[in-house]
Structures are given as C-alpha cells and as structure tokens.
Design an enzyme around this catalytic site. Structure first.
Site, mmCIF file in Angstrom:
data_model
loop_
_atom_site.group_PDB
_atom_site.id
_atom_site.type_symbol
_atom_site.label_atom_id
_atom_site.label_comp_id
_atom_site.label_asym_id
_atom_site.label_seq_id
_atom_site.Cartn_x
_atom_site.Cartn_y
_atom_site.Cartn_z
ATOM 1 N N CYS A 23 0.788 -1.224 0.000
ATOM 2 C CA CYS A 23 0.000 0.000 0.000
ATOM 3 C C CYS A 23 0.823 1.278 0.000
ATOM 4 C CB CYS A 23 -0.967 0.005 1.189
ATOM 5 S SG CYS A 23 -2.346 -1.127 0.955
ATOM 6 N N GLU A 79 0.442 -2.502 5.994
ATOM 7 C CA GLU A 79 -0.543 -3.057 5.061
ATOM 8 C C GLU A 79 -1.927 -2.869 5.647
ATOM 9 O OE1 GLU A 79 -1.336 -3.463 1.909
ATOM 10 O OE2 GLU A 79 0.549 -4.561 1.772
#
Length: 363
Positions: A2, A116
């Site tokens: 991410c 994440e």
C-alpha cells in the site's frame, strides 16, 4: 503493498543492514535523508546499488525519492511519485518503464517494516509487518534518473512486488519482494537478465515475518513517531458473538417471564393493585350483600326484621356485646345510621333489627 514503510535506520547502519561493508561504500546525497516511522511515495530514502567505476564495480549508498519517474518522461511534466511506486514482478520484463532497467539499474531498499491495510467492510485497518527479531527487511527495487526543464536531475526508485505469502494473504493479495539472505541480495544486485532473477521474485514464506494492528491515524502522512508502530487491541469477532449471545439470552428470559405472568390469572390478580374491590363488584352479577361480604364490610343495619326476637331482650344483647367487644365505653355508643332503601330491607321506622338479632341468627 500500500505504499507506507518505516525507515528509521541511521545512515551509517544502512549498508550493514543490506549486508554490505561500510568501508567500500560511496555515498550520494545522503544529507537529504530524514528517518521516519511513516514514509510514503515522494519521500527520500537510502538506496543501495552497484555501478561500474574505474576500479570495477562499486557499491553506492544513494538517497533517492520513492516513486519512479522514468527517464523518458517529458521535462515539462510534473512528476507523480504515486504513479509507479510499485512494479509488479510478473510484468517488469514486459513494460518499457521497467524492462530497460533490469540489466543495470537494480537496487535494494532497507526498512524496519512496512504497513498493510486489511479491508473490513467499508473500513480499512492498518497492520505493521516486520521481522520477529526486528532485523531490517531488504526489498528488491529498480531505479532511474530524470532531468527536468531546469536541468535538475532527480533520482527515483520503485519497489518490486509479488503475490502474497500464504499467511499474509489474510491482510492483502500483494507484498514486496523480500530478499531474505546475503546470497539473494548479491544475486539481485549483480545479476543480469540471463541469470534467472525470476527465482528471486517470489513471496517470502518464512514464519519469522509477523504483524499486528496499529492506529488508523498513521494513514495520514503527517502522522509520525513511535505511535505509528504501537500495537493496539481490536474487538474480536468472538467477543462480539459472545456479547450478542448473552444479550439475546437475557431478552429471551425476560420474554418468558412476561409470558408466565400474563398466562397466570391468579398471579395477575394478586399483582395488579390498580383493580379495586369496588371495580370487581361492578363487574360481577353477585347480590349486593355478597359484594359487601367480599369487601370486608359488616353492616348490621342490613339484617332482616324478626331476627332480634331469636336472641332475647335488649339487656341480654348488651351483656353479649360487653363480653365480645372490649372497652365499649371507650369507643362510645354505637350509632346506627338508617340504611339506604335497597330491595325489601326495612327502614328505621319499620323496627330495624339490632346487632343482637344478627348474633341470634348465627346461633
């Protein structure tokens, strides 16, 4: 991945974290490096790569911006570091932005951990992923250089990602390529397109990679510091289920008790104080005298005539009263009020029967 990581290593510790001897490292623009618990694309980070020099290959510790800007990007274009901060390992040999970098522009990035996000309905919960022993993670990456219209050269890099490991799939479907030992690091930095680098671009399956939930506040780029990696406690699904179970059990018990009270006419009669005797009497077909007995009243004036003769004289009546009713003198004389006309009951003028007649009737 991410696009968030923790990179708080000291500049001097970066080469050692990457398995490189500090004495043989050349540094470039390391004054731009600022350690942070919340690094995102557009931030400067230390990158290690190797390049050919006069004396052969040399190791370089170079501070670059995260988020690749290809060298063929127009000079007048504003750089977007979020466009290519990751490169999918499955397609780096096909896409022009990455394919040309594979032979000589490989690098590695050392961080202490990365973040994440796990989707939970409409919400996303961040997790901090790191090694159990807190050693640094080394990511495979590619770098490039771009010159803008003012002649300034910008060095940028992208982190190579792969499919997620079997355990990390609980959080996401992608993860960075982690080079877990020195041999894999050397193979990535020194290798060529013909050296079988694809064997390195695989999920990291070892059990020493762990994670835990952290505050959602770290989703803001401005949020920095140790609070970013502080573990938080989440409400587990099991606790929610247990809470719902006991709540339902309590509701069921209350409903059952209510149904028992409602279905028992005797209990209902005793537990309803609002229903007076007078209301009961109005709703029954009993005679008036029966109603008076139920209400606990004894009106001696309602006795039928002729009963007094059965009990003797007035004197006998007074003696009987003195024996059965204590302290008659103290409570005063018993005043008999004339009864209401009701049915065939006589009035006071019709020789109203006395209390003596009532006792005579009982005998």
């Amino acid at each position: 991945m991410c696009g968030r990581a923790r990179c708080t290593l000291r500049a001097d510790d970066v080469p050692r974290a990457c398995g490189v001897d500090n004495g043989s490292v050349r540094t470039v623009q390391m004054d731009r490096y600022r350690p942070s618990f919340n690094v995102s694309p557009g931030f400067y980070m230390p990158v290690v790569h190797r390049e050919e020099g006069n004396g052969g290959q040399e190791t370089v510790l170079h501070c670059m911006k995260w988020g690749l800007i290809p060298s063929f990007t127009k000079k007048t274009e504003k750089p977007d570091h979020y466009k290519m901060f990751n490169a999918r390992s499955e397609s780096i040999s096909e896409k022009a932005s990455f394919r040309r970098l594979l032979p000589k522009n490989r690098c590695i990035v050392a961080v202490e951990g990365f973040y994440e996000w796990k989707k939970d309905g409409s919400k996303k919960q961040p997790y901090y992923v790191h090694f159990k022993d807190d050693r640094s993670l080394v990511f495979a990456a590619l770098y490039d250089s771009w010159k803008n219209s003012e002649g300034e050269v910008l060095h940028t890099f992208t982190i190579v990602t792969t499919s997620c490991s079997s355990s990390l799939k609980l959080l996401h479907d992608r993860m960075p390529v982690i080079l877990g030992d020195k041999s894999s690091i050397d193979a990535w930095l020194n290798g060529s397109t013909s050296s079988g680098f694809n064997t390195l671009l695989k999920p990291y399956e070892d059990p020493d990679l762990v994670w835990y939930p952290v505050t959602p506040a770290m989703g803001k780029q401005s949020f920095d510091g140790p609070e970013c990696i502080k573990e938080i406690q989440l409400k587990t699904e099991e606790n929610n289920l247990i809470s719902k179970f006991f709540s339902k059990k309590k509701s069921d018990n209350e409903e059952e008790t209510h149904m028992q009270i409602k279905s028992s006419p005797e209990e209902s009669c005793h537990t309803d104080p609002s229903k007076s005797v007078k209301e009961e009497e109005e709703n029954t077909d009993l005679p008036t005298d029966s109603k008076e007995k139920r209400s606990g009243k004894s009106d001696i004036s309602s006795l039928l005539p002729g009963e007094a003769e059965k009990c003797g004289t007035k004197r006998e009546y007074e003696e009987l009263v003195s024996d059965t009713m204590p302290s008659v003198d103290k409570i005063g004389k018993l005043e008999m009020s004339p009864p209401k006309k009701k049915g065939n009951i006589k009035t006071a003028g019709d020789k109203q029967p006395t209390l003596l007649s009532y006792f005579g009737r009982k005998n």
